[in-house]
Design a protein around this motif. Structure first.
Motif, short mmCIF file in Angstrom:
data_model
loop_
_atom_site.label_atom_id
_atom_site.label_comp_id
_atom_site.label_asym_id
_atom_site.label_seq_id
_atom_site.Cartn_x
_atom_site.Cartn_y
_atom_site.Cartn_z
N ASP A 1 0.83 -1.21 0.00
CA ASP A 1 0.00 0.00 0.00
C ASP A 1 0.86 1.26 0.00
O ASP A 1 0.48 2.27 -0.58
CB ASP A 1 -0.92 0.01 1.23
CG ASP A 1 -2.04 -1.01 1.11
OD1 ASP A 1 -2.65 -1.08 0.03
OD2 ASP A 1 -2.30 -1.73 2.08
N CYS A 2 2.00 1.22 0.70
CA CYS A 2 2.88 2.39 0.77
C CYS A 2 3.97 2.36 -0.31
O CYS A 2 4.34 3.40 -0.84
CB CYS A 2 3.55 2.48 2.14
SG CYS A 2 2.39 2.71 3.51
N HIS A 3 4.46 1.15 -0.62
CA HIS A 3 5.56 1.05 -1.59
C HIS A 3 5.02 0.81 -2.99
O HIS A 3 5.37 -0.16 -3.66
CB HIS A 3 6.51 -0.07 -1.17
CG HIS A 3 7.24 0.22 0.10
ND1 HIS A 3 8.28 1.11 0.17
CD2 HIS A 3 7.05 -0.25 1.36
CE1 HIS A 3 8.72 1.17 1.43
NE2 HIS A 3 7.99 0.35 2.17
N GLY A 4 4.17 1.71 -3.44
CA GLY A 4 3.58 1.65 -4.77
C GLY A 4 2.57 2.76 -4.89
O GLY A 4 1.72 2.90 -4.02
N LYS A 5 2.65 3.56 -5.92
CA LYS A 5 1.74 4.69 -6.05
C LYS A 5 0.30 4.21 -6.16
O LYS A 5 0.04 3.09 -6.62
CB LYS A 5 2.12 5.52 -7.27
CG LYS A 5 3.43 6.27 -7.13
CD LYS A 5 3.69 7.15 -8.34
CE LYS A 5 4.98 7.95 -8.15
NZ LYS A 5 5.24 8.85 -9.29
N PRO A 6 -0.65 5.05 -5.76
CA PRO A 6 -2.07 4.66 -5.85
C PRO A 6 -2.47 4.35 -7.29
O PRO A 6 -1.93 4.91 -8.24
CB PRO A 6 -2.80 5.91 -5.33
CG PRO A 6 -1.79 6.65 -4.53
CD PRO A 6 -0.47 6.39 -5.17
N GLY A 7 -3.43 3.46 -7.43
CA GLY A 7 -3.94 3.11 -8.76
C GLY A 7 -3.36 1.79 -9.26
O GLY A 7 -2.32 1.32 -8.78
N VAL B 1 -1.99 1.05 -12.14
CA VAL B 1 -0.67 1.17 -12.79
C VAL B 1 0.43 1.24 -11.73
O VAL B 1 1.48 0.61 -11.86
CB VAL B 1 -0.64 2.41 -13.71
CG1 VAL B 1 0.77 2.62 -14.26
CG2 VAL B 1 -1.63 2.24 -14.86
N GLY B 2 0.17 2.04 -10.69
CA GLY B 2 1.15 2.14 -9.60
C GLY B 2 1.38 0.79 -8.94
O GLY B 2 2.52 0.45 -8.59
N TYR B 3 0.31 0.04 -8.82
CA TYR B 3 0.42 -1.30 -8.23
C TYR B 3 1.28 -2.21 -9.09
O TYR B 3 2.19 -2.89 -8.60
CB TYR B 3 -0.98 -1.89 -8.05
CG TYR B 3 -0.98 -3.34 -7.65
CD1 TYR B 3 -0.67 -3.73 -6.36
CD2 TYR B 3 -1.28 -4.33 -8.61
CE1 TYR B 3 -0.66 -5.08 -6.00
CE2 TYR B 3 -1.27 -5.67 -8.26
CZ TYR B 3 -0.97 -6.04 -6.96
OH TYR B 3 -0.96 -7.37 -6.61
N MET B 4 1.00 -2.22 -10.40
CA MET B 4 1.74 -3.11 -11.29
C MET B 4 3.22 -2.71 -11.38
O MET B 4 4.10 -3.57 -11.49
CB MET B 4 1.09 -3.11 -12.68
CG MET B 4 -0.27 -3.80 -12.72
SD MET B 4 -0.26 -5.48 -12.02
CE MET B 4 0.89 -6.32 -13.09
N LYS B 5 3.47 -1.39 -11.36
CA LYS B 5 4.87 -0.94 -11.37
C LYS B 5 5.60 -1.44 -10.12
O LYS B 5 6.76 -1.82 -10.17
CB LYS B 5 4.93 0.59 -11.44
CG LYS B 5 4.64 1.16 -12.82
CD LYS B 5 4.83 2.67 -12.82
CE LYS B 5 4.63 3.23 -14.23
NZ LYS B 5 4.78 4.71 -14.25
#
Length: 512
Positions: A80-86, A88-92
């Motif tokens: 939840d913190c180590h990935g931008k919201p959304g 795309v952020g999750y997949m990155k």
């Protein structure tokens, strides 16, 4: 051989095209399902703990420190913190995880520790790992709204909590303020909007290692504030950053407590020394005054008084913490109404925990905060979720409620009615009693001139006396010094609280 297989496949498709399509669909669905499950499993913090397994504060202990931090109690996972919201952020973040996986197997132990140490000590690098928009997605409304409008938050599968956060509901469910538009409810007022939006700071500039410092609440250190303010003031002496001795500009909670105005719903009760500046008692920003400081202005009796106040404060704090901690473990399952009560109680307990004076800043005001916190904790424990009832039942309930209220009112009136003390007792009752003279109390405070007859006109003599004719009290006086003296404990404070006497535990109410 390959040509033979392709030939057989073509023959199979020609003979059973429907079966072939079903097989393809089954394989695609199975492949997709397997990958989604892998994403779920590898998104759990427990999975991260496989490569960060040590139970310590520092490199490789990240899972351990997260589990000790308040974020874990809110079910905020590593991803939840180590990935931008959304999405795309999750997949990155997941792709970035592959790089970490490579490093786990093909890089040295020293390299791994070096990278983790950099994340814990280098603010610029830490800001790449946890950017502002991730923190603000949960801790502010405007950023949350922007992210939800501009990012794809879901593709029909919930991979993590942050992508489902909708403020202000989420934020308020934990009793948290919007840090960009509201003041903090407890502790130092950091003016987040000024630091983030105007000064351009990253959250981790002050909250470095926010979930990995080993504490439940990992708050910025005062040294961090001083260092930054000093550095920036050296560049531009006209900046508005408070100087080190302008304590009240940041420590608004302590100032509000001294003035007795910090908590809404509690009677304003200024400390009788509310006008003192912090420097009158504190030699510097990092040292707390001891009893030597008290007796440098007051007489020797004030030294034990300070310890009495702090001992009593810590005992009361331990009691409310015990109840709060038990309820805290249940808070995620609480219905909305119950959790709202708990959040307010928890806020007051946090306030009491955050005051470093341990009650000295305003003893009477703290007593009222303790009282309010206990009321809220009890209300939380006894909370009953309202149920919907039929109209007829509601009318009956309303009737019962009115009858019950009438009975209670009658009982209250009967209880309050006081017929008066016997005339012969009133004749011998003195108008006033100087308690210091009567009991040989040596004090530099103004002696209490007890309005004896005034009290006797309102309450029964037996409330205070076991033998009114002889003036004998209904308790044995053994302690006459400090705030825990017998008059305070046995007579004045309990009676004043029961009868809700305004400022009934304030020194200046009686010592005047």
């Amino acid at each position: 051989m390959l040509g033979n297989l392709l030939s057989k496949l073509r023959e199979f498709i020609r003979k059973d095209p429907v079966v072939f399509v079903l097989v393809i669909i089954f394989l695609v669905v199975g492949f997709t399902f397997a990958n989604v499950e892998i994403l779920h499993i590898t998104s759990e913090s427990k999975f991260c703990g496989s490569c960060h397994p040590e139970e310590k504060v520092g490199p490789l202990g990240e899972y351990h420190t997260w589990s000790k931090n308040i974020h874990s109690t809110a079910e905020v996972e590593c991803i939840d913190c180590h990935g931008k919201p959304g999405f795309v952020g999750y997949m990155k973040a997941k792709v970035g995880g592959l790089k970490d996986l490579y490093g786990e197997f093909f890089k040295s132990y020293e390299h791994k520790v070096e990278i983790l140490t950099k994340g814990a000590t280098n603010k610029e690098y830490a800001a790449e790992l946890v950017p502002n928009e991730t923190c603000l997605h949960c801790h502010s409304d405007v950023v949350n709204e922007y992210n939800r409008k501009n990012y794809v938050m879901s593709v029909g599968v919930n991979f993590r909590q942050i992508d489902n956060v909708v403020n202000p509901k989420f934020r308020e469910s934990f009793g948290r303020p919007d840090i960009l538009s509201q003041k903090v409810s407890v502790g130092v007022e950091p003016n987040h909007a000024k630091h983030i939006l105007e000064a351009g700071l990253n959250c981790v500039d002050c909250h470095l290692g926010v979930a990995h410092g080993g504490e439940f609440h990992n708050l910025p250190k005062m040294e961090t504030c001083f260092t930054c303010h000093y550095t920036e003031r050296a560049k531009n002496e006209n900046i508005s950053a408070p100087k080190n001795d302008e304590c009240e500009k940041c420590h608004t909670m302590q100032k509000g407590i001294q003035q007795g105005v910090y908590v809404k719903g509690i009677e304003e009760t200024p400390w009788y020394m509310a006008d003192l500046s912090c420097a009158d008692c504190h030699d510097d920003a990092f040292s707390r005054p001891n009893s030597d400081k008290c007796v440098s202005c007051h007489d020797e009796s004030y030294a034990p008084m300070m310890f009495d106040i702090q001992k009593s404060y810590l005992e009361k704090l331990a009691n409310v913490q015990k109840v709060r901690d038990r309820l805290f473990a249940e808070r995620l399952e609480m219905p909305e109404g119950k959790r709202k009560l708990f959040n307010e109680a928890n806020r007051l307990v946090r306030l009491l925990e955050m005051d470093g004076s341990k009650g000295v800043h305003n003893p009477e005001y703290f007593d009222m905060i303790f009282e309010k916190a206990n009321e809220l904790l009890k209300a939380t424990e006894e909370y009953v979720e309202p149920v919907k009832v039929e109209k007829a039942h509601m009318e009956a309930a309303e009737t019962n409620k009115v009858e019950s209220a009438t009975e209670e009112k009658t009982e209250a009136v009967e209880k309050k009615e006081f017929a008066g003390n016997p005339a012969e007792l009133m004749e011998i009752a003195p108008e006033e009693i100087n308690l210091a003279e009567q009991h040989g109390i040596e004090t530099t405070k103004k002696p209490v001139i007890f309005k004896h007859k005034e009290h006797a006109e309102k309450i029964s003599c037996n409330e205070c006396h076991s033998n009114p004719e002889e003036g004998k009290l209904n308790f044995e006086v053994t302690s006459l010094s400090g705030t825990n003296n017998d008059f305070h404990k046995q007579l004045c404070f309990p009676c004043h609280k029961e009868n809700k006497v305004p400022k009934g535990t304030s020194c200046t109410t009686c010592h005047k």
